[in-house]
Design a protein around this motif. Structure first.
Motif, PDB file in Angstrom:
ATOM      1  N   VAL A  56     -24.548 -60.905  12.517  1.00 54.07           N
ATOM      2  CA  VAL A  56     -25.023 -59.466  11.977  1.00 54.07           C
ATOM      3  C   VAL A  56     -23.931 -58.866  11.313  1.00 54.07           C
ATOM      4  CG1 VAL A  56     -24.905 -58.107  13.848  1.00 54.07           C
ATOM      5  CG2 VAL A  56     -26.756 -57.738  12.109  1.00 54.07           C
ATOM      6  N   LEU A  57     -22.590 -59.216  11.787  1.00 56.51           N
ATOM      7  CA  LEU A  57     -21.320 -58.506  11.507  1.00 56.51           C
ATOM      8  C   LEU A  57     -21.374 -57.903   9.935  1.00 56.51           C
ATOM      9  CD1 LEU A  57     -18.679 -57.433  12.414  1.00 56.51           C
ATOM     10  CD2 LEU A  57     -17.507 -59.695  11.545  1.00 56.51           C
ATOM     11  N   THR A  58     -21.548 -58.718   8.869  1.00 63.39           N
ATOM     12  CA  THR A  58     -21.263 -58.271   7.815  1.00 63.39           C
ATOM     13  C   THR A  58     -22.435 -57.162   7.294  1.00 63.39           C
ATOM     14  OG1 THR A  58     -20.450 -60.198   6.925  1.00 63.39           O
ATOM     15  CG2 THR A  58     -21.178 -58.806   5.227  1.00 63.39           C
ATOM     16  N   ASP A  59     -23.658 -57.107   8.204  1.00 65.81           N
ATOM     17  CA  ASP A  59     -24.681 -56.199   7.958  1.00 65.81           C
ATOM     18  C   ASP A  59     -24.189 -54.619   8.561  1.00 65.81           C
ATOM     19  OD1 ASP A  59     -26.070 -57.425   6.262  1.00 65.81           O
ATOM     20  OD2 ASP A  59     -26.984 -58.591   7.828  1.00 65.81           O
ATOM     21  N   VAL A  60     -23.160 -54.733   9.480  1.00 73.08           N
ATOM     22  CA  VAL A  60     -22.819 -53.520  10.249  1.00 73.08           C
ATOM     23  C   VAL A  60     -22.122 -52.627   9.382  1.00 73.08           C
ATOM     24  CG1 VAL A  60     -21.201 -52.668  12.297  1.00 73.08           C
ATOM     25  CG2 VAL A  60     -22.615 -54.786  12.477  1.00 73.08           C
ATOM     26  N   PRO A  61     -22.387 -51.183   9.474  1.00 71.86           N
ATOM     27  CA  PRO A  61     -21.824 -50.281   8.608  1.00 71.86           C
ATOM     28  C   PRO A  61     -20.298 -50.414   8.635  1.00 71.86           C
ATOM     29  CG  PRO A  61     -23.654 -49.164   9.776  1.00 71.86           C
ATOM     30  CD  PRO A  61     -23.541 -50.746  10.330  1.00 71.86           C
ATOM     31  N   PRO A  62     -19.463 -50.078   7.761  1.00 71.01           N
ATOM     32  CA  PRO A  62     -18.127 -50.144   7.689  1.00 71.01           C
ATOM     33  C   PRO A  62     -17.422 -49.636   8.715  1.00 71.01           C
ATOM     34  CG  PRO A  62     -19.042 -49.750   5.344  1.00 71.01           C
ATOM     35  CD  PRO A  62     -20.014 -49.636   6.361  1.00 71.01           C
ATOM     36  N   GLY A  63     -17.859 -48.380   9.318  1.00 71.60           N
ATOM     37  CA  GLY A  63     -17.270 -47.586  10.342  1.00 71.60           C
ATOM     38  C   GLY A  63     -16.867 -48.403  11.512  1.00 71.60           C
ATOM     39  N   PRO A  64     -17.930 -48.741  12.233  1.00 69.80           N
ATOM     40  CA  PRO A  64     -17.855 -49.618  13.430  1.00 69.80           C
ATOM     41  C   PRO A  64     -17.595 -50.902  13.326  1.00 69.80           C
ATOM     42  CG  PRO A  64     -20.374 -49.106  13.131  1.00 69.80           C
ATOM     43  CD  PRO A  64     -19.415 -48.428  11.825  1.00 69.80           C
ATOM     44  N   LEU A  90     -13.318 -63.897   9.746  1.00 69.80           N
ATOM     45  CA  LEU A  90     -11.912 -64.111   8.736  1.00 69.80           C
ATOM     46  C   LEU A  90     -12.269 -63.783   7.418  1.00 69.80           C
ATOM     47  CD1 LEU A  90     -10.900 -67.408  10.403  1.00 69.80           C
ATOM     48  CD2 LEU A  90      -9.890 -65.282  10.446  1.00 69.80           C
ATOM     49  N   ALA A  91     -13.646 -63.709   6.997  1.00 69.63           N
ATOM     50  CA  ALA A  91     -13.952 -63.247   5.654  1.00 69.63           C
ATOM     51  C   ALA A  91     -13.821 -61.729   5.467  1.00 69.63           C
ATOM     52  CB  ALA A  91     -15.324 -63.642   5.367  1.00 69.63           C
ATOM     53  N   ASN A  92     -14.193 -61.047   6.588  1.00 68.15           N
ATOM     54  CA  ASN A  92     -13.903 -59.556   6.562  1.00 68.15           C
ATOM     55  C   ASN A  92     -12.496 -59.224   6.383  1.00 68.15           C
ATOM     56  OD1 ASN A  92     -16.762 -57.599   6.709  1.00 68.15           O
ATOM     57  ND2 ASN A  92     -17.072 -59.592   7.664  1.00 68.15           N
ATOM     58  N   LEU A  93     -11.850 -60.066   7.389  1.00 68.43           N
ATOM     59  CA  LEU A  93     -10.463 -59.774   7.305  1.00 68.43           C
ATOM     60  C   LEU A  93      -9.787 -59.751   5.938  1.00 68.43           C
ATOM     61  CD1 LEU A  93      -7.362 -59.462   8.662  1.00 68.43           C
ATOM     62  CD2 LEU A  93      -7.495 -61.959   9.202  1.00 68.43           C
ATOM     63  N   ALA A  94     -10.059 -60.921   5.164  1.00 71.25           N
ATOM     64  CA  ALA A  94      -9.388 -61.106   3.829  1.00 71.25           C
ATOM     65  C   ALA A  94      -9.934 -59.897   2.833  1.00 71.25           C
ATOM     66  CB  ALA A  94     -10.048 -62.393   3.451  1.00 71.25           C
ATOM     67  N   GLU A  95     -10.923 -59.376   3.207  1.00 70.13           N
ATOM     68  CA  GLU A  95     -11.530 -58.026   2.200  1.00 70.13           C
ATOM     69  C   GLU A  95     -10.773 -56.970   2.805  1.00 70.13           C
ATOM     70  OE1 GLU A  95     -15.808 -57.654   2.377  1.00 70.13           O
ATOM     71  OE2 GLU A  95     -16.129 -59.688   1.463  1.00 70.13           O
ATOM     72  N   SER A  96     -10.528 -56.676   4.075  1.00 70.52           N
ATOM     73  CA  SER A  96      -9.862 -55.695   4.604  1.00 70.52           C
ATOM     74  C   SER A  96      -8.553 -55.762   4.187  1.00 70.52           C
ATOM     75  CB  SER A  96      -9.864 -55.585   6.056  1.00 70.52           C
ATOM     76  OG  SER A  96      -9.380 -54.534   6.650  1.00 70.52           O
ATOM     77  N   LEU A  97      -7.881 -56.851   4.136  1.00 68.70           N
ATOM     78  CA  LEU A  97      -6.379 -56.801   3.849  1.00 68.70           C
ATOM     79  C   LEU A  97      -6.063 -56.429   2.096  1.00 68.70           C
ATOM     80  CD1 LEU A  97      -5.241 -60.229   5.192  1.00 68.70           C
ATOM     81  CD2 LEU A  97      -4.574 -57.889   5.753  1.00 68.70           C
ATOM     82  N   ASP A  98      -7.120 -56.790   1.381  1.00 67.40           N
ATOM     83  CA  ASP A  98      -7.313 -56.326   0.001  1.00 67.40           C
ATOM     84  C   ASP A  98      -7.452 -55.038   0.020  1.00 67.40           C
ATOM     85  OD1 ASP A  98      -6.490 -58.389  -1.710  1.00 67.40           O
ATOM     86  OD2 ASP A  98      -8.715 -59.111  -2.358  1.00 67.40           O
ATOM     87  N   SER A  99      -8.292 -54.570   0.700  1.00 66.46           N
ATOM     88  CA  SER A  99      -8.663 -52.989   0.413  1.00 66.46           C
ATOM     89  C   SER A  99      -7.299 -51.985   0.984  1.00 66.46           C
ATOM     90  CB  SER A  99      -9.911 -52.707   1.432  1.00 66.46           C
ATOM     91  OG  SER A  99     -10.336 -51.554   0.859  1.00 66.46           O
ATOM     92  N   TYR A 130      -9.442 -38.530  -1.524  1.00 63.43           N
ATOM     93  CA  TYR A 130      -8.309 -39.131  -2.627  1.00 63.43           C
ATOM     94  C   TYR A 130      -8.066 -40.426  -2.819  1.00 63.43           C
ATOM     95  CZ  TYR A 130      -6.927 -34.002  -2.061  1.00 63.43           C
ATOM     96  OH  TYR A 130      -6.939 -32.655  -1.906  1.00 63.43           O
ATOM     97  N   PHE A 131      -8.323 -41.168  -1.775  1.00 66.45           N
ATOM     98  CA  PHE A 131      -7.923 -42.742  -1.550  1.00 66.45           C
ATOM     99  C   PHE A 131      -8.979 -43.694  -1.547  1.00 66.45           C
ATOM    100  CE2 PHE A 131      -4.316 -40.377  -0.069  1.00 66.45           C
ATOM    101  CZ  PHE A 131      -3.417 -40.727  -1.082  1.00 66.45           C
ATOM    102  N   GLY A 132     -10.351 -42.940  -1.352  1.00 71.21           N
ATOM    103  CA  GLY A 132     -11.520 -43.971  -1.517  1.00 71.21           C
ATOM    104  C   GLY A 132     -11.922 -44.280   0.079  1.00 71.21           C
ATOM    105  N   PHE A 133     -13.120 -44.437   0.209  1.00 73.52           N
ATOM    106  CA  PHE A 133     -13.556 -44.586   1.638  1.00 73.52           C
ATOM    107  C   PHE A 133     -13.072 -45.937   2.221  1.00 73.52           C
ATOM    108  CE2 PHE A 133     -16.712 -46.006   4.775  1.00 73.52           C
ATOM    109  CZ  PHE A 133     -16.692 -45.131   5.562  1.00 73.52           C
ATOM    110  N   GLY A 134     -13.344 -47.040   1.203  1.00 74.39           N
ATOM    111  CA  GLY A 134     -13.200 -48.539   1.779  1.00 74.39           C
ATOM    112  C   GLY A 134     -11.678 -48.595   2.122  1.00 74.39           C
ATOM    113  N   PRO A 135     -10.647 -48.343   0.966  1.00 68.41           N
ATOM    114  CA  PRO A 135      -9.309 -48.585   1.172  1.00 68.41           C
ATOM    115  C   PRO A 135      -8.517 -47.620   2.398  1.00 68.41           C
ATOM    116  CG  PRO A 135      -9.837 -48.216  -1.144  1.00 68.41           C
ATOM    117  CD  PRO A 135     -11.073 -47.789  -0.575  1.00 68.41           C
ATOM    118  N   THR A 136      -9.018 -46.419   2.525  1.00 68.20           N
ATOM    119  CA  THR A 136      -8.899 -45.527   3.638  1.00 68.20           C
ATOM    120  C   THR A 136      -9.181 -46.178   5.022  1.00 68.20           C
ATOM    121  OG1 THR A 136      -8.651 -43.674   2.219  1.00 68.20           O
ATOM    122  CG2 THR A 136      -8.581 -43.414   4.449  1.00 68.20           C
TER     123      THR A 136
END
Length: 343
Positions: A56-64, A90-99, A130-136
């Protein structure tokens, strides 16, 4: 009625249902229960809970989400199947590194000083504007993603299943972040460089002997150095003082660290030094095989022997002693040793 030992699974199911239903209040309550109960969970509950949370991880809201990834990592350390749990983390890590790299780039363009250190600076909600929700958010939660990923990458099965190309994708993104910020994480970088079932030719210059060896799960060259001394000195192939059995065991799979003294200087085929602080991936590949030269230590070195990654099993095996002719051929590819600062 639930027993004391299955309350963690109840909380996992509650959290999963809340995520599927997109119910923030129920998610928050179940999230709190997960953290309250997981330390008393059994290995069986960890195994079941880790898989359910990973699903269910990818469906969890970005905050938690990053915090749930850390909990999945804790489940893996407690008994959950790392191969099952790793892909979503690991897929979420890759996206987080990009962001996070995007945040670093925007911060550098803004030219407002050093980027904030998430470990010491509280997140200011105005930064989202200022920097966007995802990147911040990625900048502030990156340490959690790294921590969760390390729990997965500590297992050989995950490294093999994810493959060289999968790790290379993350390594490239991790290095890109490091080029523009100080957020390059040594532990993640080293974990992404770990070699498994990797052949290496080892030449001992003083005795003019050579050895075909194979290494797996070795986190740094301190660990490699200790295992080399055991395999070659401890087995009587070359002279010297072998490390203690305790030090060797701790470099393989026994918890803890113990003092040991170095036996060699690790040298590349071109004569340059290979530092103990580096990783086995620093050993150059020559004609398709890594080639390492052992020279006498220029000065006494000592360190706490053990594993760089406490949950990663390491090993180095001596497969065979090379014949004199084979050794001579490999030595033809080797230059004299250089000083530490020589190119």
């Amino acid at each position: 009625m639930s027993s004391a030992t299955d309350r963690f699974i109840d909380a996992v199911f509650d959290f999963e249902r809340a995520v599927r239903a997109q119910d923030p209040e129920a998610q928050q309550q179940a999230h709190m229960e997960l953290h309250r109960l997981y330390q008393s969970a059994t290995p069986e509950e960890m195994a079941q809970g880790g898989k359910l949370l990973a699903d269910v991880l990818t469906d969890v809201p970005p905050g938690p989400r990053a915090n749930i990834a850390v909990l999945i990592g804790a489940c893996v350390e407690g008994g959950a199947d790392p191969v099952v749990c790793a892909p979503s983390v690991l897929a979420n890590l890759a996206e987080s590194l990009d962001s996070a790299t995007e945040f670093a780039q925007q911060w550098a363009t803004a030219d407002v000083g050093e980027a904030p250190d998430p470990e010491h600076v509280e997140l200011d909600p105005e930064l989202f504007e200022y920097f966007g929700f995802g990147p911040t958010l990625s900048w502030w939660t990156l340490a959690d993603w790294n921590r969760a990923a390390l729990a997965m990458l500590s297992h050989k099965e995950v490294r093999q299943d994810f493959g060289h190309s999968g790790r290379e994708i993350i390594r490239e993104r991790h290095d890109a972040l490091g080029e523009i910020s100080d957020r390059w994480d040594k532990c993640l970088g080293y974990a992404l460089s770990v070699l498994d079932d990797e052949p290496v030719i080892v030449l001992h210059r003083e005795t003019n002997t050579g050895y075909a060896m194979r290494m797996t799960g070795i986190g740094d060259n301190f660990q490699l150095h200790t295992l080399l001394a055991d395999a070659l000195i401890g087995s009587g192939h070359i002279p010297g003082e072998a490390p203690s059995a305790e030090a060797v065991a701790m470099c393989r799979d026994v918890p803890g660290m113990v003092h040991t003294t170095g036996s060699f200087n690790l040298v590349a085929p071109d004569g340059s030094w290979i530092w103990n602080e580096g990783t086995p991936s620093d050993i150059p590949v020559v004609d398709g095989t890594r080639l390492l030269v052992l020279d006498p230590p220029p000065y006494q070195r000592s360190w706490p022997a053990g594993r760089f990654f406490p949950n990663m099993v390491g090993d180095l095996t001596l497969e065979r002693v090379l014949t004199p002719d084979e050794t001579a051929v490999w030595f033809e590819r080797v230059s004299p040793a250089k000083g530490p600062n020589e190119e």
